[in-house]
Write an enzyme that holds these catalytic residues in place. Structure first.
Site, PDB file in Angstrom:
ATOM      1  N   ASP A  34       3.920  -3.912  -3.580  1.00 14.40           N
ATOM      2  CA  ASP A  34       4.983  -3.696  -2.598  1.00 14.40           C
ATOM      3  C   ASP A  34       5.412  -5.098  -2.184  1.00 14.40           C
ATOM      4  O   ASP A  34       4.776  -5.723  -1.343  1.00 14.40           O
ATOM      5  CB  ASP A  34       4.439  -2.903  -1.407  1.00 14.40           C
ATOM      6  CG  ASP A  34       5.504  -2.649  -0.350  1.00 14.40           C
ATOM      7  OD1 ASP A  34       6.689  -2.575  -0.709  1.00 14.40           O
ATOM      8  OD2 ASP A  34       5.144  -2.546   0.833  1.00 14.40           O
ATOM      9  N   GLU A  38       7.859  -2.035  -6.488  1.00 12.90           N
ATOM     10  CA  GLU A  38       8.874  -1.290  -5.750  1.00 12.90           C
ATOM     11  C   GLU A  38      10.222  -1.966  -5.951  1.00 12.90           C
ATOM     12  O   GLU A  38      10.350  -3.179  -5.792  1.00 12.90           O
ATOM     13  CB  GLU A  38       8.531  -1.226  -4.262  1.00 12.90           C
ATOM     14  CG  GLU A  38       9.498  -0.351  -3.488  1.00 12.90           C
ATOM     15  CD  GLU A  38       9.017  -0.030  -2.079  1.00 12.90           C
ATOM     16  OE1 GLU A  38       8.126   0.816  -1.936  1.00 12.90           O
ATOM     17  OE2 GLU A  38       9.524  -0.662  -1.137  1.00 12.90           O
ATOM     18  N   ASP A  61       1.794  -1.969   4.213  1.00 13.26           N
ATOM     19  CA  ASP A  61       2.159  -2.521   2.896  1.00 13.26           C
ATOM     20  C   ASP A  61       1.100  -2.180   1.850  1.00 13.26           C
ATOM     21  O   ASP A  61       1.412  -1.950   0.683  1.00 13.26           O
ATOM     22  CB  ASP A  61       2.319  -4.044   2.994  1.00 13.26           C
ATOM     23  CG  ASP A  61       3.236  -4.447   4.128  1.00 13.26           C
ATOM     24  OD1 ASP A  61       4.441  -4.607   3.890  1.00 13.26           O
ATOM     25  OD2 ASP A  61       2.732  -4.583   5.259  1.00 13.26           O
TER      26      ASP A  61
END
Length: 198
Positions: free
Chosen positions: A7, A73, A146
């Protein structure tokens, strides 16, 4: 299959490694968390030093966990342009680190990740974290958010991108080893259904 999911972020870069065993179908997969964490950089530091810290953290995770594929992501536009820039820069570091090792890379949008884990592309962070905790059988929710997002991304890839990953991994393996005739053979093998005789 072992997935390192990232992420991306400049202040906090979430990292999660999830491993699957069993049948290729989502329902038959057993998954377990291998590792989860965050690479942090101080907002007051110069951007080049912060990017270096993120890059070094990523390299260490790749070396330690030896994933089969890297999931990232996908960066999407937000109102905060400065935040988007940092996220995009961190994502670029991931792509370079994976390419350097010949690893296939998959990108998933936040809504794809939410839908894969919770069933709804509009789920909030608390719902995503709760489902990740439940699916992986964790004693406590992973923190910060996260880190939970990285694990959710890994699960999304295992359930939605595994077929593509087998094909990409075979192709990359043939290219990295330099086998000219092995490329077509590797791709054909990857497309062959699991368990089907050669």
């Amino acid at each position: 299959m072992r997935v390192l999911a990232v992420d991306p972020g400049l202040t906090r870069c979430g990292l999660g490694v999830v491993e699957s065993t069993g049948a290729p179908a989502a329902a038959g997969r057993r998954v377990r968390m291998v590792a989860v964490g965050v690479v942090r950089t101080p907002a007051a530091d110069p951007v080049p030093q912060r990017l270096l810290a993120v890059a070094e953290g990523l390299e260490a995770w790749l070396d330690e966990h030896a994933p089969d594929v890297v999931a990232v992501e996908r960066v999407f536009a937000q109102a905060n342009v400065r935040s988007v820039m940092g996220t995009a820069q961190a994502a670029g570091l991931v792509l370079v680190a994976a390419a350097r090792r010949g690893l296939p890379v998959a990108m998933h949008t936040p809504s794809e990740v939410k839908a894969a884990v919770t069933g709804s592309g509009r789920a909030d962070k608390e719902q995503v974290t709760a489902m990740v905790t439940r699916i992986l059988g964790l004693d406590a929710p992973p923190k910060p958010a996260d880190a939970a997002d990285a694990l959710a991304l890994a699960l999304c890839h295992l359930w939605r991108g595994a077929g593509t990953t087998r094909l990409e991994a075979a192709a990359h393996a043939a290219l990295v080893t330099g086998r000219r005739n092995g490329y077509a053979e590797a791709v054909a093998a990857a497309r062959r259904p699991v368990g089907r005789p050669r």
